[in-house]
Scaffold this motif. Structure first.
Motif, mmCIF file in Angstrom:
data_model
loop_
_atom_site.group_PDB
_atom_site.id
_atom_site.type_symbol
_atom_site.label_atom_id
_atom_site.label_comp_id
_atom_site.label_asym_id
_atom_site.label_seq_id
_atom_site.Cartn_x
_atom_site.Cartn_y
_atom_site.Cartn_z
ATOM 1 N N THR A 83 29.538 46.777 -54.007
ATOM 2 C CA THR A 83 29.930 45.636 -53.197
ATOM 3 C C THR A 83 28.808 44.609 -53.166
ATOM 4 O O THR A 83 27.637 44.961 -53.067
ATOM 5 C CB THR A 83 30.244 46.095 -51.762
ATOM 6 N N ILE A 84 29.166 43.321 -53.260
ATOM 7 C CA ILE A 84 28.166 42.267 -53.215
ATOM 8 C C ILE A 84 27.611 42.181 -51.796
ATOM 9 O O ILE A 84 28.374 42.090 -50.828
ATOM 10 C CB ILE A 84 28.788 40.921 -53.632
ATOM 11 N N PRO A 85 26.289 42.214 -51.616
ATOM 12 C CA PRO A 85 25.699 42.154 -50.274
ATOM 13 C C PRO A 85 26.087 40.860 -49.550
ATOM 14 O O PRO A 85 26.196 39.799 -50.174
ATOM 15 C CB PRO A 85 24.191 42.193 -50.551
ATOM 16 N N GLU A 86 26.276 40.958 -48.258
ATOM 17 C CA GLU A 86 26.637 39.777 -47.471
ATOM 18 C C GLU A 86 25.578 38.689 -47.565
ATOM 19 O O GLU A 86 25.883 37.496 -47.472
ATOM 20 C CB GLU A 86 26.840 40.175 -46.004
ATOM 21 N N SER A 87 24.324 39.094 -47.733
ATOM 22 C CA SER A 87 23.229 38.129 -47.802
ATOM 23 C C SER A 87 23.334 37.215 -49.019
ATOM 24 O O SER A 87 22.714 36.146 -49.062
ATOM 25 C CB SER A 87 21.882 38.865 -47.833
ATOM 26 N N GLU A 88 24.130 37.622 -50.014
ATOM 27 C CA GLU A 88 24.276 36.822 -51.234
ATOM 28 C C GLU A 88 25.505 35.912 -51.187
ATOM 29 O O GLU A 88 25.729 35.125 -52.107
ATOM 30 C CB GLU A 88 24.377 37.736 -52.463
ATOM 31 N N ASP B 108 38.538 20.962 -50.392
ATOM 32 C CA ASP B 108 39.924 20.569 -50.157
ATOM 33 C C ASP B 108 40.540 21.363 -48.998
ATOM 34 O O ASP B 108 41.684 21.815 -49.068
ATOM 35 C CB ASP B 108 40.741 20.749 -51.440
ATOM 36 N N GLY B 109 39.735 21.568 -47.951
ATOM 37 C CA GLY B 109 40.223 22.264 -46.766
ATOM 38 C C GLY B 109 40.267 23.771 -46.873
ATOM 39 O O GLY B 109 40.720 24.446 -45.944
ATOM 40 N N LYS B 110 39.783 24.334 -47.989
ATOM 41 C CA LYS B 110 39.820 25.780 -48.173
ATOM 42 C C LYS B 110 38.408 26.309 -48.388
ATOM 43 O O LYS B 110 37.590 25.677 -49.048
ATOM 44 C CB LYS B 110 40.699 26.149 -49.385
ATOM 45 N N ASP B 111 38.137 27.491 -47.831
ATOM 46 C CA ASP B 111 36.830 28.120 -48.011
ATOM 47 C C ASP B 111 36.689 28.644 -49.439
ATOM 48 O O ASP B 111 37.603 29.277 -49.976
ATOM 49 C CB ASP B 111 36.647 29.276 -47.024
ATOM 50 N N THR B 112 35.525 28.381 -50.040
ATOM 51 C CA THR B 112 35.231 28.821 -51.397
ATOM 52 C C THR B 112 33.899 29.561 -51.397
ATOM 53 O O THR B 112 32.932 29.119 -50.771
ATOM 54 C CB THR B 112 35.156 27.628 -52.358
ATOM 55 N N THR B 113 33.856 30.680 -52.081
ATOM 56 C CA THR B 113 32.658 31.522 -52.112
ATOM 57 C C THR B 113 31.670 31.046 -53.178
ATOM 58 O O THR B 113 32.056 30.698 -54.295
ATOM 59 C CB THR B 113 33.045 32.986 -52.392
ATOM 60 N N VAL B 114 30.413 31.048 -52.816
ATOM 61 C CA VAL B 114 29.312 30.815 -53.751
ATOM 62 C C VAL B 114 28.361 32.000 -53.629
ATOM 63 O O VAL B 114 27.993 32.390 -52.510
ATOM 64 C CB VAL B 114 28.562 29.503 -53.428
ATOM 65 N N LEU B 115 28.003 32.601 -54.751
ATOM 66 C CA LEU B 115 27.090 33.742 -54.738
ATOM 67 C C LEU B 115 25.667 33.265 -55.000
ATOM 68 O O LEU B 115 25.408 32.572 -55.976
ATOM 69 C CB LEU B 115 27.509 34.768 -55.791
#
Length: 276
Positions: A17-22, A29-36
């Motif tokens: 699992t990718i650590p939350e800290s990363e 456009d109104g939507k949440d997008t993940t950046v690692l």
């Protein structure tokens, strides 16, 4: 060079699992997008490398992209990995039951060697414009996330995203990095969209920009990336070696040997361009 033990450790880590800290989040456009995000490690702190996957690469932490995201850190680079630029839709062109031709009616036929088209030119243009708009907004929001990592800025883009990034830089819609790395760049259906809209090819756009560019392509690249590789080189070989280099990776980018070669090329060219 990555040792066998390091390679095994990296391969094992991909299932973790990718650590939350990363994980960082931006709103597009109104939507949440993940950046690692991963910080540099060791004594060197050269700057930040932003990694943009191809639009079909939805693996968060695997393959070449995941490898670079981890292995650039001990080389003195922080990394930001974006989500791939998504299209508006993926039409399946399913035929409604009421439209199925009845017996005796003529059918549409195509030559045996010709693939059934998935999009028309208007749909392709709409998808590409949406992807580029999303990518522009994403890259414009990375300034705050990248503040803890002062220094040089390197933009790494793969596959069709590499062509999108090139166009956005050419159009001056995103900030110019200190170094641009293109891995297997191509524009799908360029003959349908770009000629109709008089858009220049990737080769033509690159030659008109002064950003130092590392152009990498591999034997297992998209056929269009391989087909246009010689043209990219011909157009840009007028530049000094510090401003354009093209490398062919003999190994497949589906295995760690190919990943390691790409890492070495990026690290080496960054050293030449940035002088560290």
């Amino acid at each position: 060079m990555t040792s066998p033990a390091q390679a095994q450790l990296y391969a094992t880590s991909q299932s973790a699992t990718i650590p939350e800290s990363e994980i960082s989040t931006i709103t597009i456009d109104g939507k949440d997008t993940t950046v690692l995000r991963r910080s540099w490690s060791g004594k060197n702190q050269f700057g930040l490398m932003v990694i943009v996957p191809g639009s079909e690469d939805h693996k968060q932490n695997a393959g070449l992209i995941g490898y670079l995201r981890h292995q650039l850190n001990p080389k003195g680079w922080a990394t930001l990995k974006l989500m791939p630029p998504a299209g508006l839709y993926r039409p399946n062109f399913a035929t409604p039951s009421e439209e199925i031709a009845k017996e005796g009616q003529s059918q549409i036929t195509l030559p045996a060697h010709q693939a059934v088209p998935k999009f028309n030119s208007e749909q392709l243009l709409e998808i590409r414009n949406f992807q580029q708009s999303t990518l522009t907004e994403t890259l414009s929001q990375l300034a705050d996330i990248g503040k803890p990592y002062p220094g040089a800025r390197v933009l790494i883009a793969m596959d069709d995203s590499a062509a999108m990034v090139t166009h956005l830089l050419y159009e001056q819609k995103i900030p110019m990095p200190d170094l641009l790395v293109l891995i297997n760049p191509y524009r799908e259906h360029e003959h349908l969209v770009d000629k109709a809209n008089q858009r220049k090819s990737v080769s033509e756009e690159l030659v008109m920009m002064s950003v130092p560019t590392l152009d990498i392509y591999s034997a297992d690249a998209h056929p269009l990336a391989i087909k246009t590789a010689q043209m990219r080189k011909q157009y840009n070989q007028i530049k000094p070696n510090k401003y354009y280099r093209q490398y062919f990776v003999h190994l497949s980018l589906s295995n760690e040997g190919g990943w390691e070669e790409v890492l070495d090329r990026i690290e080496g060219f960054a050293r030449v361009v940035i002088g560290r």
